[in-house]
Design a protein around this motif. Structure first.
Motif, PDB file in Angstrom:
ATOM      1  N   ILE A   6     -50.350  -0.057  -1.963  1.00 45.89           N
ATOM      2  CA  ILE A   6     -49.743   0.128  -3.286  1.00 45.89           C
ATOM      3  C   ILE A   6     -48.265   0.495  -3.147  1.00 45.89           C
ATOM      4  O   ILE A   6     -47.816   0.962  -2.099  1.00 45.89           O
ATOM      5  N   SER A   7     -47.518   0.287  -4.222  1.00 51.38           N
ATOM      6  CA  SER A   7     -46.179   0.833  -4.362  1.00 51.38           C
ATOM      7  C   SER A   7     -46.293   2.033  -5.289  1.00 51.38           C
ATOM      8  O   SER A   7     -47.062   2.004  -6.253  1.00 51.38           O
ATOM      9  N   HIS A   8     -45.521   3.094  -5.003  1.00 53.76           N
ATOM     10  CA  HIS A   8     -45.647   4.299  -5.817  1.00 53.76           C
ATOM     11  C   HIS A   8     -44.270   4.841  -6.165  1.00 53.76           C
ATOM     12  O   HIS A   8     -43.369   4.868  -5.325  1.00 53.76           O
ATOM     13  N   PHE A   9     -44.122   5.283  -7.411  1.00 55.01           N
ATOM     14  CA  PHE A   9     -42.819   5.752  -7.889  1.00 55.01           C
ATOM     15  C   PHE A   9     -42.295   6.956  -7.102  1.00 55.01           C
ATOM     16  O   PHE A   9     -41.081   7.159  -7.002  1.00 55.01           O
ATOM     17  N   SER A  10     -43.197   7.757  -6.527  1.00 55.28           N
ATOM     18  CA  SER A  10     -42.765   8.956  -5.811  1.00 55.28           C
ATOM     19  C   SER A  10     -42.266   8.659  -4.403  1.00 55.28           C
ATOM     20  O   SER A  10     -41.684   9.530  -3.753  1.00 55.28           O
ATOM     21  N   GLN A  13     -39.330   3.836  -1.267  1.00 55.59           N
ATOM     22  CA  GLN A  13     -38.759   3.137  -0.110  1.00 55.59           C
ATOM     23  C   GLN A  13     -39.783   2.332   0.696  1.00 55.59           C
ATOM     24  O   GLN A  13     -39.440   1.329   1.312  1.00 55.59           O
ATOM     25  N   HIS A  14     -41.046   2.754   0.690  1.00 48.75           N
ATOM     26  CA  HIS A  14     -42.070   2.054   1.469  1.00 48.75           C
ATOM     27  C   HIS A  14     -43.369   1.966   0.672  1.00 48.75           C
ATOM     28  O   HIS A  14     -43.607   2.770  -0.230  1.00 48.75           O
ATOM     29  N   LYS A  15     -44.192   1.015   1.060  1.00 43.80           N
ATOM     30  CA  LYS A  15     -45.511   0.914   0.457  1.00 43.80           C
ATOM     31  C   LYS A  15     -46.473   1.889   1.139  1.00 43.80           C
ATOM     32  O   LYS A  15     -46.263   2.287   2.283  1.00 43.80           O
ATOM     33  N   LEU A  16     -47.506   2.253   0.410  1.00 46.19           N
ATOM     34  CA  LEU A  16     -48.507   3.182   0.916  1.00 46.19           C
ATOM     35  C   LEU A  16     -49.808   2.436   1.136  1.00 46.19           C
ATOM     36  O   LEU A  16     -50.228   1.632   0.314  1.00 46.19           O
ATOM     37  N   ARG A  17     -50.440   2.730   2.266  1.00 42.21           N
ATOM     38  CA  ARG A  17     -51.684   2.055   2.608  1.00 42.21           C
ATOM     39  C   ARG A  17     -52.850   3.040   2.521  1.00 42.21           C
ATOM     40  O   ARG A  17     -52.732   4.201   2.902  1.00 42.21           O
ATOM     41  N   PHE A  18     -53.967   2.520   2.024  1.00 43.43           N
ATOM     42  CA  PHE A  18     -55.166   3.346   1.935  1.00 43.43           C
ATOM     43  C   PHE A  18     -55.759   3.552   3.325  1.00 43.43           C
ATOM     44  O   PHE A  18     -55.829   2.613   4.131  1.00 43.43           O
ATOM     45  N   SER A  37     -60.067  10.422   2.086  1.00 42.13           N
ATOM     46  CA  SER A  37     -59.371   9.290   1.477  1.00 42.13           C
ATOM     47  C   SER A  37     -57.962   9.677   1.049  1.00 42.13           C
ATOM     48  O   SER A  37     -57.762  10.729   0.437  1.00 42.13           O
ATOM     49  N   ARG A  38     -57.005   8.813   1.339  1.00 40.74           N
ATOM     50  CA  ARG A  38     -55.622   9.066   0.945  1.00 40.74           C
ATOM     51  C   ARG A  38     -54.829   7.771   1.011  1.00 40.74           C
ATOM     52  O   ARG A  38     -55.261   6.769   1.598  1.00 40.74           O
ATOM     53  N   TYR A  39     -53.639   7.811   0.425  1.00 43.69           N
ATOM     54  CA  TYR A  39     -52.664   6.750   0.593  1.00 43.69           C
ATOM     55  C   TYR A  39     -51.530   7.311   1.433  1.00 43.69           C
ATOM     56  O   TYR A  39     -50.979   8.370   1.115  1.00 43.69           O
ATOM     57  N   LYS A  40     -51.188   6.609   2.488  1.00 40.03           N
ATOM     58  CA  LYS A  40     -50.233   7.136   3.466  1.00 40.03           C
ATOM     59  C   LYS A  40     -49.146   6.114   3.774  1.00 40.03           C
ATOM     60  O   LYS A  40     -49.387   4.908   3.858  1.00 40.03           O
ATOM     61  N   CYS A  41     -47.937   6.631   3.961  1.00 44.43           N
ATOM     62  CA  CYS A  41     -46.831   5.804   4.433  1.00 44.43           C
ATOM     63  C   CYS A  41     -46.881   5.772   5.957  1.00 44.43           C
ATOM     64  O   CYS A  41     -46.872   6.823   6.602  1.00 44.43           O
ATOM     65  N   SER A  42     -46.943   4.595   6.516  1.00 45.31           N
ATOM     66  CA  SER A  42     -47.041   4.456   7.970  1.00 45.31           C
ATOM     67  C   SER A  42     -45.717   4.758   8.665  1.00 45.31           C
ATOM     68  O   SER A  42     -45.674   4.926   9.882  1.00 45.31           O
ATOM     69  N   ILE A  43     -44.627   4.835   7.902  1.00 45.65           N
ATOM     70  CA  ILE A  43     -43.303   5.098   8.466  1.00 45.65           C
ATOM     71  C   ILE A  43     -42.919   6.564   8.311  1.00 45.65           C
ATOM     72  O   ILE A  43     -42.393   7.183   9.229  1.00 45.65           O
ATOM     73  N   CYS A  44     -43.193   7.122   7.139  1.00 49.09           N
ATOM     74  CA  CYS A  44     -42.843   8.521   6.849  1.00 49.09           C
ATOM     75  C   CYS A  44     -44.098   9.389   6.861  1.00 49.09           C
ATOM     76  O   CYS A  44     -45.216   8.902   6.756  1.00 49.09           O
ATOM     77  N   ASP A  45     -43.884  10.665   6.968  1.00 50.79           N
ATOM     78  CA  ASP A  45     -44.988  11.614   6.860  1.00 50.79           C
ATOM     79  C   ASP A  45     -45.206  11.908   5.382  1.00 50.79           C
ATOM     80  O   ASP A  45     -44.848  12.976   4.877  1.00 50.79           O
ATOM     81  N   PHE A  46     -45.796  10.959   4.676  1.00 45.44           N
ATOM     82  CA  PHE A  46     -45.973  11.044   3.229  1.00 45.44           C
ATOM     83  C   PHE A  46     -47.400  10.657   2.880  1.00 45.44           C
ATOM     84  O   PHE A  46     -47.876   9.588   3.272  1.00 45.44           O
ATOM     85  N   ASP A  47     -48.089  11.548   2.163  1.00 46.18           N
ATOM     86  CA  ASP A  47     -49.499  11.328   1.840  1.00 46.18           C
ATOM     87  C   ASP A  47     -49.760  11.640   0.377  1.00 46.18           C
ATOM     88  O   ASP A  47     -49.135  12.538  -0.205  1.00 46.18           O
TER      89      ASP A  47
END
Length: 239
Positions: A6-10, A13-18, A37-47
């Motif tokens: 998904i793309s997320h407004f928060s 810069q990157h898409k988030l993968r389930f 379960s979470r959506y995570k950015c594979s580049i940043c430490d963002f969950d």
């Protein structure tokens, strides 16, 4: 509904993968702890929790039939706010009712009205008159109560256990420990309100209530699945 990416407004810069992981994480949307379960950015430490990544723009809740909760990316106004379900501070994503001023964390807003693992059924109540197995107090926040009415646990108490053990969770993750060693210790969780009972009765009560506790904790963490509840139960058996 679940999407693999998904793309997320928060995090534009990157898409988030389930993904599904046994490592605990801190959600960058609501700033609360999560597992599974979470959506995570594979580049940043963002969950993001599932409920934070895919929020509803507006919800209603059976506990507040006259309210309409709007999803907001930050709490409204300048005064501190707290979640009406768990009593914990709101510092990120929130469902807010403008007319009454009530607030709900996204995961609290989506807590199931009933939890059932095949052995124990627990029902969510706005308030329960019986004492909580964690704190021994009556009333207070939302509570899960067993169908037999013998076991009750405040959602607020579950949140407090997570806050008290957050350092342990975060250190455990940074050192690459498995979830079993990283989630909060539940030792004496059930015993605390039964000091006047005999040891035999305490043990029996705790054994019967253990399933109830682990199911509630997994739900509050945002992932009420059998896998997560089972891992929590494994930790409890060693505590």
């Amino acid at each position: 509904m679940k999407y693999s990416e998904i793309s997320h407004f928060s995090h534009p810069q990157h898409k988030l993968r389930f993904e599904y992981s046994e490592f605990p994480f801190k959600c960058d949307g609501c700033n609360e702890v999560g597992i599974g379960s979470r959506y995570k950015c594979s580049i940043c430490d963002f969950d993001l929790h599932m409920h934070c990544a895919l929020p509803s723009s507006q919800i209603c809740h059976p506990f507040y039939p006259k309210c309409s909760f709007q999803f907001l990316s930050r709490p409204p106004g300048d005064i501190p706010r707290f979640c009406n379900a768990c009593e914990k501070d709101v510092s990120g994503f929130v469902y807010h009712c403008k007319s009454c001023g009530f607030d709900l964390h996204p995961c609290c807003a989506k807590l199931p009205m009933m939890l059932d693992d095949g052995e124990v059924k627990l029902y969510l109540y706005r308030k329960v008159s019986s004492p909580c197995h964690r704190c021994g107090r009556k009333g207070r926040s939302w509570s899960y109560r067993s169908s037999c009415k013998k076991y009750n646990l405040h959602v607020a108490c579950v949140r407090e256990m997570l806050v008290e053990s957050w350092h342990e969770i975060y250190v455990g993750r940074s050192k690459g420990r498995k979830l079993e060693n990283g989630i909060p210790s539940l030792k004496n969780t059930l015993q605390s309100s039964h000091n006047s009972k005999s040891k035999g009765k305490v043990r029996k009560c705790c054994e019967m209530g253990a399933l109830a506790v682990q199911i509630v904790i997994s739900a509050v963490l945002g992932d009420p699945t059998a896998l997560i509840a089972g891992i929590i139960g494994s930790l409890m058996s060693r505590a």
